[in-house]
Every structure is written in structure tokens, then in C-alpha cells.
Design a protein around this motif. Structure first.
Motif, PDB file in Angstrom:
ATOM      1  N   TRP A 293       0.852  -1.193   0.000  1.00 40.08           N
ATOM      2  CA  TRP A 293       0.000   0.000   0.000  1.00 40.08           C
ATOM      3  C   TRP A 293       0.883   1.236   0.000  1.00 40.08           C
ATOM      4  N   ILE A 294       0.310   2.359  -0.439  1.00 37.64           N
ATOM      5  CA  ILE A 294       1.034   3.618  -0.458  1.00 37.64           C
ATOM      6  C   ILE A 294       0.138   4.707   0.126  1.00 37.64           C
ATOM      7  N   THR A 295       0.739   5.654   0.830  1.00 41.89           N
ATOM      8  CA  THR A 295      -0.011   6.751   1.433  1.00 41.89           C
ATOM      9  C   THR A 295       0.783   8.038   1.294  1.00 41.89           C
ATOM     10  N   CYS A 296       0.090   9.175   1.240  1.00 35.78           N
ATOM     11  CA  CYS A 296       0.775  10.455   1.048  1.00 35.78           C
ATOM     12  C   CYS A 296       0.137  11.540   1.891  1.00 35.78           C
ATOM     13  N   GLY A 297       0.897  12.623   2.081  1.00 32.21           N
ATOM     14  CA  GLY A 297       0.408  13.754   2.845  1.00 32.21           C
ATOM     15  C   GLY A 297       1.310  14.955   2.677  1.00 32.21           C
TER      16      GLY A 297
END
Length: 329
Positions: free
Chosen positions: A274-278
Motif C-alpha cells: 500500500w502507499i499513502t501520502c500527505g
């Protein structure tokens, strides 16, 4: 000591290799991008100042246009139905949804609401015909509308009652997801909850309590759900910002080593990857969300996964779009 130094060097090299896979495809347009969608090799993006971008060659070249009459509007979400057809969403009152069927040359208004409380947050489609849009509370009810004709018309449906200080976030257009042909929504603010339809509502064990806290994004891979959020006014705060559910949202656990702060979007390549960004960067997990590794410190708002090519497309400030390719299964 030698073994420890070798381990440190290995970690540094691994992080460096990961960051090299994040490729900037375009940057510099005067727009803060929050909408991103892909159909085969065609990428669409939308953002502030009325901008829509489109690439037909997987991001090698881009065409940017301001939609006539909407040059001051903020297109917070985009839904791509095919290489020629997309819908964009204007968030605040008056709220609009526009649709193009000719590569973005012309846009037709398919939804308009001038209620002063109207604030749209996200769209999602189950297929090319059926889709949903959600918005902040109107007369103390969370706003939901549905289309069954490919976005040509929208019908409001009864939404659940909102708690005081509860709303949706329009940070990435991903606090709504279609899972098993049903919409799942997550709210934030003073209260943060997950909505499985209008009757099954669960309080999330996620950071909440102020207007800037709570869930921003939800994604699904079968029964596996992940929810990302935090406090966008304190983006480096790392406690209670990500949740994992292995049973479709009935129960939740938190990662052992989570992302590095507030995250506005999360998306799966596979069950494990999974990948997440902010606002302070991008992180990835290869073990189903338990441990996260930094892959970039560059800010991004939203993510779209092209699973056939194992490519994540990320959109962010300054008209920036990047791609990240994973080799994980």
C-alpha cells in the motif's frame, strides 16, 4: 558494531532506491492538484484555479486547460470513466459537477446546488453508470447523491445524521470508496466515523476532537480496509493516524511503525503493498500496513493506482504529478 553499521547502510541504500522510483511527470502549473484518475495510458488531473490536466501517453506529455467560466473554482475530485470521459467536482456553494465526453474540450453541468451549506468532498463510481458524491452536512444530514446514468443526472438520497462538528474532508477525494458494490465513507472533525450504508455506523479509533483532525481517506482490497488521516494543522504528529481493518470495518488495529504524519490519501497495489501520502511526504508498506517506510519527503494530496502496471500516480501542490512503480505483489 560492524553488523550494526552494515544494517544501517543497507537501510539507507534501500530508502534511496525507493525514492529513485518516484518520478516527477509534470510540475509548475499554477494549481494545487487533488483530483487524479487513470484509464489505460490516459491520466486526468484536476485542481484549483479551474485547471484540468490530461496526458494520453502515461504522463510523458501534458495538456492543461482552465475550464471556461470556472477559472476561480477548485476542482477537488475527478472521476475518469474512459479516456474521453470524466467528471469534475466544484466543492463549495454553489457546488457543481461537470462532465466531458470529448477529451475535456467541452464541459456540461450535470449537477448544481446553491444551498449555502453545500460543500462537496468526494465522488466514486462502482462502474461506468453508477456513482456517488458526498458532502458536508446540510440540515444536519450528511449529503449523499447518486447517479445511475454515468453522471448525467444526480439524485439526493437520505444521508445519516451528523454529529456536532462532524464533516467530510475534501483533501483527496478519497474519503468515499466503493467496496463490494457498496459505498463506504469516513468522516472527520470533532468526530470521526465510518459509514457502511446509512445504518451501520462505527466510531473510529483515530485522532479526532478538533475541526482539523480525523479520517481523510479510505481504501479497500477485498475485506482489507485502511483508513488514513490525522491533523492537517499538525502534519508531523504521528499518533493515531492510520487504521487497518481485516474484516471490512468491524474492527481495527493500528500499525506497529506507522507513516511519518498526517496522511490525506491511501491506496493499495495488492493485499500487502500500500502507499499513502500527505503534506510531509509519501510512505509505503509491504506487509499489509504494519510497518511503513518513507519513499519521498515531497508533499502530495492524492493517489490513483493503475494495478495492471503496478503504478501509483500522485497529485499535489504546484501542479505536480508523480509516478511510483512497485515490484511487490
Amino acid at each position: 558494531m560492524l553488523r550494526y553499521l552494515l544494517l544501517v547502510l543497507l537501510c539507507i541504500c534501500s530508502a534511496g532506491a525507493a525514492s529513485q522510483n518516484l518520478e516527477i511527470l509534470t510540475s509548475g502549473t499554477a494549481t494545487n492538484l487533488r483530483g487524479i484518475g487513470v484509464f489505460k495510458n490516459t491520466i486526468w488531473a484536476s485542481g484549483s484555479n479551474g485547471y484540468v490536466g490530461r496526458s494520453t501517453d502515461a504522463g510523458r506529455s501534458w495538456e492543461w486547460k482552465q475550464v471556461a467560466g470556472f477559472e476561480t473554482k477548485d476542482f477537488r475530485d475527478i472521476e475518469v470513466l474512459d479516456e474521453h470521459t470524466a467528471l469534475i467536482m466544484v466543492i463549495a456553494s454553489p457546488a457543481y459537477i461537470l462532465k466531458t465526453s470529448d477529451d475535456g474540450h467541452t464541459w456540461k453541468t450535470v449537477f448544481e446546488n446553491r444551498d449555502t451549506a453545500m460543500f462537496l468532498d468526494a465522488m466514486a463510481f462502482a462502474n461506468k453508470q453508477t456513482g456517488y458524491v458526498i458532502g458536508d452536512p446540510v440540515q444536519n444530514k450528511l449529503f449523499i447523491a447518486q447517479t445511475t446514468d454515468g453522471g448525467n443526472s444526480w439524485t439526493p438520497v437520505p444521508g445519516p445524521a451528523a454529529l456536532p462538528g462532524e464533516a467530510f474532508f475534501a483533501s483527496s477525494g478519497s474519503n468515499l470508496v466503493i467496496a463490494r458494490q457498496k459505498p463506504l465513507m469516513v468522516s472527520g472533525g470533532v468526530h470521526s466515523r465510518i459509514f457502511n450504508g446509512s445504518s451501520i455506523i462505527t466510531r473510529l479509533p483515530l485522532m479526532q476532537g478538533t475541526q482539523s483532525t480525523g479520517a481523510n481517506s479510505i481504501a479497500a482490497f477485498g475485506q482489507l480496509l485502511m483508513i488514513a488521516g490525522g491533523d492537517f494543522q499538525a502534519p508531523d504528529r504521528r499518533d493515531s493516524i492510520l487504521l487497518i481493518s481485516k474484516d471490512g470495518g468491524k474492527s481495527f488495529l493500528q500499525p506497529q511503525n506507522g507513516p511519518r504524519g498526517y496522511r490525506s490519501a491511501i491506496a493499495p497495489f495488492s493485499k500487502n503493498a500500500w502507499i499513502t501520502c500527505g503534506l510531509n511526504g509519501v510512505d509505503m508498506t509491504n506487509d499489509g500496513g504494519l510497518n511503513w517506510e518513507a519513499i519521498s519527503e515531497r508533499p502530495f494530496n492524492s493517489i490513483y493506482i493503475n494495478r495492471p502496471t503496478k503504478t501509483a500516480y500522485l497529485a499535489g501542490p504546484g501542479g505536480t504529478i508523480a509516478s511510483f512503480v512497485t515490484s511487490e505483489n
